[in-house]
Each structure stands twice: as C-alpha cells, then as structure tokens.
Design a protein around this motif. Structure first.
Motif, PDB file in Angstrom:
ATOM      1  N   LYS A 131      37.698 -27.748  -3.341  1.00  0.00           N
ATOM      2  CA  LYS A 131      36.985 -26.825  -2.459  1.00  0.00           C
ATOM      3  C   LYS A 131      37.565 -25.416  -2.621  1.00  0.00           C
ATOM      4  CE  LYS A 131      34.728 -30.166  -0.293  1.00  0.00           C
ATOM      5  NZ  LYS A 131      33.493 -30.545  -0.925  1.00  0.00           N
ATOM      6  N   ALA A 132      36.699 -24.449  -2.594  1.00  0.00           N
ATOM      7  CA  ALA A 132      37.107 -23.044  -2.625  1.00  0.00           C
ATOM      8  C   ALA A 132      36.417 -22.341  -1.466  1.00  0.00           C
ATOM      9  CB  ALA A 132      36.718 -22.391  -3.948  1.00  0.00           C
ATOM     10  N   LYS A 133      37.203 -21.755  -0.572  1.00  0.00           N
ATOM     11  CA  LYS A 133      36.638 -21.031   0.564  1.00  0.00           C
ATOM     12  C   LYS A 133      36.001 -19.738   0.060  1.00  0.00           C
ATOM     13  CE  LYS A 133      37.853 -18.680   4.862  1.00  0.00           C
ATOM     14  NZ  LYS A 133      37.390 -17.360   4.418  1.00  0.00           N
ATOM     15  N   LYS A 160      43.797  -6.109  -6.025  1.00  0.00           N
ATOM     16  CA  LYS A 160      42.857  -7.106  -5.521  1.00  0.00           C
ATOM     17  C   LYS A 160      41.844  -7.468  -6.603  1.00  0.00           C
ATOM     18  CE  LYS A 160      41.505  -4.755  -1.937  1.00  0.00           C
ATOM     19  NZ  LYS A 160      40.842  -4.385  -0.677  1.00  0.00           N
ATOM     20  N   ILE A 161      41.535  -8.754  -6.668  1.00  0.00           N
ATOM     21  CA  ILE A 161      40.530  -9.245  -7.613  1.00  0.00           C
ATOM     22  C   ILE A 161      39.574 -10.181  -6.882  1.00  0.00           C
ATOM     23  CG2 ILE A 161      41.877 -11.266  -8.377  1.00  0.00           C
ATOM     24  CD1 ILE A 161      40.805 -10.645 -11.261  1.00  0.00           C
ATOM     25  N   ILE A 162      38.342 -10.201  -7.351  1.00  0.00           N
ATOM     26  CA  ILE A 162      37.350 -11.130  -6.814  1.00  0.00           C
ATOM     27  C   ILE A 162      37.081 -12.193  -7.880  1.00  0.00           C
ATOM     28  CG2 ILE A 162      35.364  -9.685  -7.509  1.00  0.00           C
ATOM     29  CD1 ILE A 162      35.411 -11.541  -4.199  1.00  0.00           C
ATOM     30  N   LEU A 163      37.235 -13.454  -7.496  1.00  0.00           N
ATOM     31  CA  LEU A 163      36.892 -14.567  -8.381  1.00  0.00           C
ATOM     32  C   LEU A 163      35.501 -15.050  -7.993  1.00  0.00           C
ATOM     33  CD1 LEU A 163      40.177 -16.714  -8.501  1.00  0.00           C
ATOM     34  CD2 LEU A 163      39.430 -14.887 -10.057  1.00  0.00           C
ATOM     35  N   VAL A 164      34.621 -15.153  -8.969  1.00  0.00           N
ATOM     36  CA  VAL A 164      33.256 -15.604  -8.730  1.00  0.00           C
ATOM     37  C   VAL A 164      33.148 -17.058  -9.169  1.00  0.00           C
ATOM     38  CG1 VAL A 164      30.811 -15.233  -9.255  1.00  0.00           C
ATOM     39  CG2 VAL A 164      32.377 -13.267  -9.079  1.00  0.00           C
ATOM     40  N   VAL A 165      32.764 -17.918  -8.228  1.00  0.00           N
ATOM     41  CA  VAL A 165      32.592 -19.342  -8.526  1.00  0.00           C
ATOM     42  C   VAL A 165      31.155 -19.759  -8.224  1.00  0.00           C
ATOM     43  CG1 VAL A 165      35.017 -19.913  -8.036  1.00  0.00           C
ATOM     44  CG2 VAL A 165      33.313 -20.147  -6.221  1.00  0.00           C
ATOM     45  N   ALA A 166      30.675 -20.748  -8.960  1.00  0.00           N
ATOM     46  CA  ALA A 166      29.391 -21.355  -8.625  1.00  0.00           C
ATOM     47  C   ALA A 166      29.588 -22.116  -7.318  1.00  0.00           C
ATOM     48  CB  ALA A 166      28.953 -22.301  -9.725  1.00  0.00           C
ATOM     49  N   HIS A 167      28.587 -22.135  -6.460  1.00  0.00           N
ATOM     50  CA  HIS A 167      28.744 -22.820  -5.185  1.00  0.00           C
ATOM     51  C   HIS A 167      28.847 -24.330  -5.373  1.00  0.00           C
ATOM     52  CE1 HIS A 167      28.300 -23.594  -0.841  1.00  0.00           C
ATOM     53  NE2 HIS A 167      28.951 -22.449  -0.803  1.00  0.00           N
ATOM     54  N   LYS A 168      28.376 -24.812  -6.500  1.00  0.00           N
ATOM     55  CA  LYS A 168      28.515 -26.233  -6.833  1.00  0.00           C
ATOM     56  C   LYS A 168      28.865 -26.354  -8.320  1.00  0.00           C
ATOM     57  CE  LYS A 168      26.213 -30.706  -6.347  1.00  0.00           C
ATOM     58  NZ  LYS A 168      27.454 -31.398  -6.157  1.00  0.00           N
ATOM     59  N   ASP A 169      29.856 -27.193  -8.581  1.00  0.00           N
ATOM     60  CA  ASP A 169      30.270 -27.533  -9.949  1.00  0.00           C
ATOM     61  C   ASP A 169      30.981 -26.422 -10.718  1.00  0.00           C
ATOM     62  OD1 ASP A 169      29.419 -30.130  -9.598  1.00  0.00           O
ATOM     63  OD2 ASP A 169      27.485 -29.812 -10.573  1.00  0.00           O
ATOM     64  N   GLU A 207      40.168 -26.813 -12.099  1.00  0.00           N
ATOM     65  CA  GLU A 207      41.438 -26.339 -12.656  1.00  0.00           C
ATOM     66  C   GLU A 207      41.373 -24.863 -13.045  1.00  0.00           C
ATOM     67  OE1 GLU A 207      40.685 -30.434 -14.656  1.00  0.00           O
ATOM     68  OE2 GLU A 207      39.501 -28.730 -13.956  1.00  0.00           O
ATOM     69  N   GLU A 208      40.216 -24.431 -13.484  1.00  0.00           N
ATOM     70  CA  GLU A 208      40.079 -23.019 -13.858  1.00  0.00           C
ATOM     71  C   GLU A 208      40.241 -22.127 -12.638  1.00  0.00           C
ATOM     72  OE1 GLU A 208      37.099 -24.156 -17.498  1.00  0.00           O
ATOM     73  OE2 GLU A 208      36.346 -22.807 -15.945  1.00  0.00           O
ATOM     74  N   TYR A 209      39.630 -22.521 -11.554  1.00  0.00           N
ATOM     75  CA  TYR A 209      39.769 -21.760 -10.315  1.00  0.00           C
ATOM     76  C   TYR A 209      41.200 -21.852  -9.771  1.00  0.00           C
ATOM     77  CZ  TYR A 209      39.737 -20.848  -5.326  1.00  0.00           C
ATOM     78  OH  TYR A 209      40.065 -20.391  -4.077  1.00  0.00           O
ATOM     79  N   GLU A 210      41.684 -23.063  -9.596  1.00  0.00           N
ATOM     80  CA  GLU A 210      42.991 -23.267  -8.955  1.00  0.00           C
ATOM     81  C   GLU A 210      44.136 -22.648  -9.752  1.00  0.00           C
ATOM     82  OE1 GLU A 210      42.870 -27.522  -8.657  1.00  0.00           O
ATOM     83  OE2 GLU A 210      41.317 -27.453  -7.093  1.00  0.00           O
ATOM     84  N   ASN A 211      44.182 -22.874 -11.060  1.00  0.00           N
ATOM     85  CA  ASN A 211      45.295 -22.362 -11.869  1.00  0.00           C
ATOM     86  C   ASN A 211      45.211 -20.859 -12.093  1.00  0.00           C
ATOM     87  OD1 ASN A 211      46.310 -24.948 -11.949  1.00  0.00           O
ATOM     88  ND2 ASN A 211      45.430 -25.414 -13.945  1.00  0.00           N
TER      89      ASN A 211
END
Length: 172
Positions: A49-51, A3-12, A16-20
C-alpha cells in the motif's frame, strides 16, 4: 529539505520499486510525497500500500525539486496520459529532476523528453515495448541498470530501485 513527488498507478504499481526508491530517497534526507489518479491507498502488484498525498492533477511543479514515475503493470495507464506527460515536460522545462523506473520510462518517451537522451527501462515484456518506445521517440536505449543523462534518470527494473533512489537524491 529537497522534495520529490513519486507517481504511482492507483492499482498494480511495482511494490519494490516504490518502497526501495522511497527508502533510498528518505535515507538521503529527501522529503517524499506520493501522487496518483485517485485518493486513498494505492495498491501494489504484490499487495503493498502507498498512501496517496495528492491527486496527480493537483501536483504543482513549484512545490517539488523532482518527479519520478514508478513502474509496474499499472504504470502503462500513464503512457500518453495528458496530465502525467504534461508534468514530465513541465519539470523538465524548469530544469528539475525527472525519473522513471521499469516500464515507466515509456511515460517519459511518449511525453517527448527522452529525445537525444540515453535511457533504460524494462525490456523483457511485450516484446521489448519500452526500448522500442524510447527509440521511436528519439532516445538512445541502454542496458545499464540506472542511466542518468542530465537531470533525467531512468532505471531498468525493481532490482535497480535502491540505486535509482540514490541517483535521484544526488541530483536533487
């Protein structure tokens, strides 16, 4: 299952970095969760969008084998961020995989975990701010697309996301 956790900014965050990255990880059989500073859907720079599964402050290192920070303009808010930096250091101290792509290696640099390590990151914005931060914090900047040094993985930009995800999966 790893399991891995991806950390994204809530905006911007960079879509492609997230999706790919996510696609490559899941394709390798890795379970992916997403964390951010707010609940609901995070919004990508290009409208994706990323849930969000977890608030960043609620991420527990013991629940994951790795953490990766996704880049994009919004990721700048995590540079020097107490919780983001603390998580990066905690995962690193436990010998777990820590990754960052595009602008996000600056998060790892400011967290103090790139000292003595080879790393890459976006260099054509802000007069090369990411390479400067990596060097200032004792890291060794590389122009390579993806750099793995021990269990730390960094990637140059959105075009590196597929390889970044595959490299993270191999190390997990």
């Amino acid at each position: 299952m790893k399991k891995i956790i991806l950390v994204v900014a809530h905006k911007d965050y960079r879509d492609e970095e997230y999706e790919n990255t996510r696609k490559s990880l899941e394709g390798a059989g890795v379970s992916v969760s997403v964390a951010s500073t707010s609940t609901g859907n995070a919004e990508g720079l290009k409208g994706g969008k990323a849930k969000v599964d977890l608030l960043l402050k609620d991420v527990a290192e013991g629940d994951f084998e790795g953490i990766a920070f996704i880049g994009g303009p919004g990721s700048k808010s995590y540079v020097g961020h107490a919780v983001a930096s603390g998580l990066a250091r905690e995962f690193m101290s436990k010998g777990k995989v820590v990754g960052a792509i595009c602008y996000a290696p600056a998060i790892l640099a400011k967290a103090g975990i790139l000292s003595g390590k080879k790393a890459t990151g976006w260099k054509t914005d802000d007069n090369g701010e990411v390479p400067k931060l990596i060097a200032e914090e004792g890291g060794i900047y590389s122009d390579d697309s993806v750099v793995s040094d021990g269990k730390v993985v960094t990637a140059f930009n959105h075009l590196s996301a597929d390889e970044f995800g595959k490299t993270l999966a191999k190390l997990l």
